[in-house]
Design an enzyme around this catalytic site. Sequence first.
Site, mmCIF file in Angstrom:
data_model
loop_
_atom_site.group_PDB
_atom_site.id
_atom_site.type_symbol
_atom_site.label_atom_id
_atom_site.label_comp_id
_atom_site.label_asym_id
_atom_site.label_seq_id
_atom_site.Cartn_x
_atom_site.Cartn_y
_atom_site.Cartn_z
ATOM 1 N N GLY A 1 -3.957 1.410 9.601
ATOM 2 C CA GLY A 1 -3.837 1.175 11.041
ATOM 3 C C GLY A 1 -5.125 0.834 11.773
ATOM 4 N N HIS B 1 -6.825 1.432 -6.474
ATOM 5 C CA HIS B 1 -8.032 1.250 -5.660
ATOM 6 C C HIS B 1 -8.741 2.595 -5.577
ATOM 7 C CE1 HIS B 1 -9.717 0.138 -1.397
ATOM 8 N NE2 HIS B 1 -10.666 0.242 -2.305
ATOM 9 N N GLY C 1 0.126 -3.077 4.306
ATOM 10 C CA GLY C 1 0.282 -1.725 4.825
ATOM 11 C C GLY C 1 1.058 -1.702 6.114
ATOM 12 N N ASP D 1 -7.917 -6.117 1.801
ATOM 13 C CA ASP D 1 -7.311 -4.806 2.041
ATOM 14 C C ASP D 1 -7.705 -4.302 3.426
ATOM 15 O OD1 ASP D 1 -6.207 -2.304 1.846
ATOM 16 O OD2 ASP D 1 -7.456 -1.625 0.179
ATOM 17 N N GLY D 2 -6.706 -4.183 4.289
ATOM 18 C CA GLY D 2 -6.918 -3.634 5.625
ATOM 19 C C GLY D 2 -6.544 -4.595 6.728
ATOM 20 N N ASP E 1 -3.911 3.738 -3.276
ATOM 21 C CA ASP E 1 -5.181 4.151 -2.679
ATOM 22 C C ASP E 1 -5.507 5.576 -3.092
ATOM 23 O OD1 ASP E 1 -6.109 1.915 -1.096
ATOM 24 O OD2 ASP E 1 -4.328 2.211 0.129
ATOM 25 N N GLY F 1 -10.431 4.135 4.281
ATOM 26 C CA GLY F 1 -10.169 5.527 4.657
ATOM 27 C C GLY F 1 -8.835 5.700 5.345
ATOM 28 N N HIS G 1 -0.045 -1.155 -4.769
ATOM 29 C CA HIS G 1 -1.437 -0.808 -4.455
ATOM 30 C C HIS G 1 -1.530 0.704 -4.232
ATOM 31 C CE1 HIS G 1 -5.481 -1.713 -2.887
ATOM 32 N NE2 HIS G 1 -5.247 -0.766 -1.983
ATOM 33 N N SER H 1 0.849 -1.194 0.000
ATOM 34 C CA SER H 1 0.000 0.000 0.000
ATOM 35 C C SER H 1 0.887 1.248 0.000
ATOM 36 C CB SER H 1 -0.885 -0.017 1.252
ATOM 37 O OG SER H 1 -1.569 1.202 1.372
HETATM 38 C C1 DX5 Z 1 -7.454 1.156 3.650
HETATM 39 C C2 DX5 Z 1 -6.231 1.160 2.817
HETATM 40 C C3 DX5 Z 1 -5.196 0.141 3.175
HETATM 41 C C4 DX5 Z 1 -4.415 0.319 4.395
HETATM 42 C C5 DX5 Z 1 -3.748 -0.982 4.670
HETATM 43 O O1 DX5 Z 1 -8.380 2.021 3.054
HETATM 44 O O2 DX5 Z 1 -6.635 0.817 1.523
HETATM 45 O O3 DX5 Z 1 -4.318 0.064 2.107
HETATM 46 O O4 DX5 Z 1 -3.499 1.333 4.234
HETATM 47 O O5 DX5 Z 1 -2.845 -0.846 5.672
HETATM 48 P P1 DX5 Z 1 -3.049 -1.316 7.183
HETATM 49 O O6 DX5 Z 1 -2.203 -2.522 7.357
HETATM 50 O O7 DX5 Z 1 -2.561 -0.160 7.973
HETATM 51 O O8 DX5 Z 1 -4.505 -1.588 7.439
HETATM 52 ZN ZN ZN Z 2 -6.696 0.046 -0.720
#
Ligand code: DX5
Ligand code: ZN
Length: 223
Positions: free
Chosen positions: A146, A67, A199, A177-178, A36, A143, A34, A9
């Site tokens: 973490g 995304h 992420g 994702d997440g 965002d 959004g 990825h 991410s």
């Molecule tokens: C959520 C994001 C994720 C997020 C993933 O909207 O798309 O990419 O940053 O990272 P962590 O591991 O912090 O959830």
């Molecule tokens: Zn994402």
Amino acid sequence: MGKVQLAPSMMCADIFKLGETIRLFEKLAVPYLHIDVMDGSFVPNIMLGTEAVRQIRQFSVIPMDIHLMIEEPGEKLEWFSPGKGDYVSVHAETTRHLQRVLAKIRSLGARPMAAVNPATPLPAIEEVFPDVDGVLVMTVNPGYAGQRLVPQVLEKIRRLRQTLDERGFEHVEIEVDGNVTMENAVKMRKAGADIFVAGTSLIFRPGNMEEHILGFNRDMQKI
Ligand code: DX5
Ligand code: ZN
């Protein structure tokens, strides 16, 4: 189920180390970056935009996994110049014409993916299975980085994999994702996930990023 693929991410990356981080991903044959894209309307945050995408594209040949967390994504696809090898995901919640937007992604030469928030039921995307190469199951509410896993999504991934396979869409990949920690990734893989957004819970956590990636690849092979 397809092979395990990692999609870092990029919004979690240190912008002052972006170049060396992407070179590391190239060295380790990371399959996707990825990206965002957040508009401050569909999600309560603003993140990566067209200029970040343009510059990263110039810098690296790693395909993008874009995304789109934006309202009316169909009108903005061209802004990101999606092309061969890229995934573009659009949320079912952001357009009344999901099939049209997915078909447009395909016509631009990229791979369409439909995305669903934790609260969105799977029937919202079942009619577009023929139009996608992947389904993005949000495992947190989109959004922010973490956040904690919404636990019922594990069962949702399982149900999605089963429905795809029963209906002849074995080739459609599932992305998660997440809060993809190593522990959650194992559960997500067992439920049927193929592409893992990495992420702050995984490769951008404290410690050595190269070791985190190699450790992920090693541990996931054991499943
Ligand atoms: C959520 C994001 C994720 C997020 C993933 O909207 O798309 O990419 O940053 O990272 P962590 O591991 O912090 O959830
Ligand atoms: Zn994402």
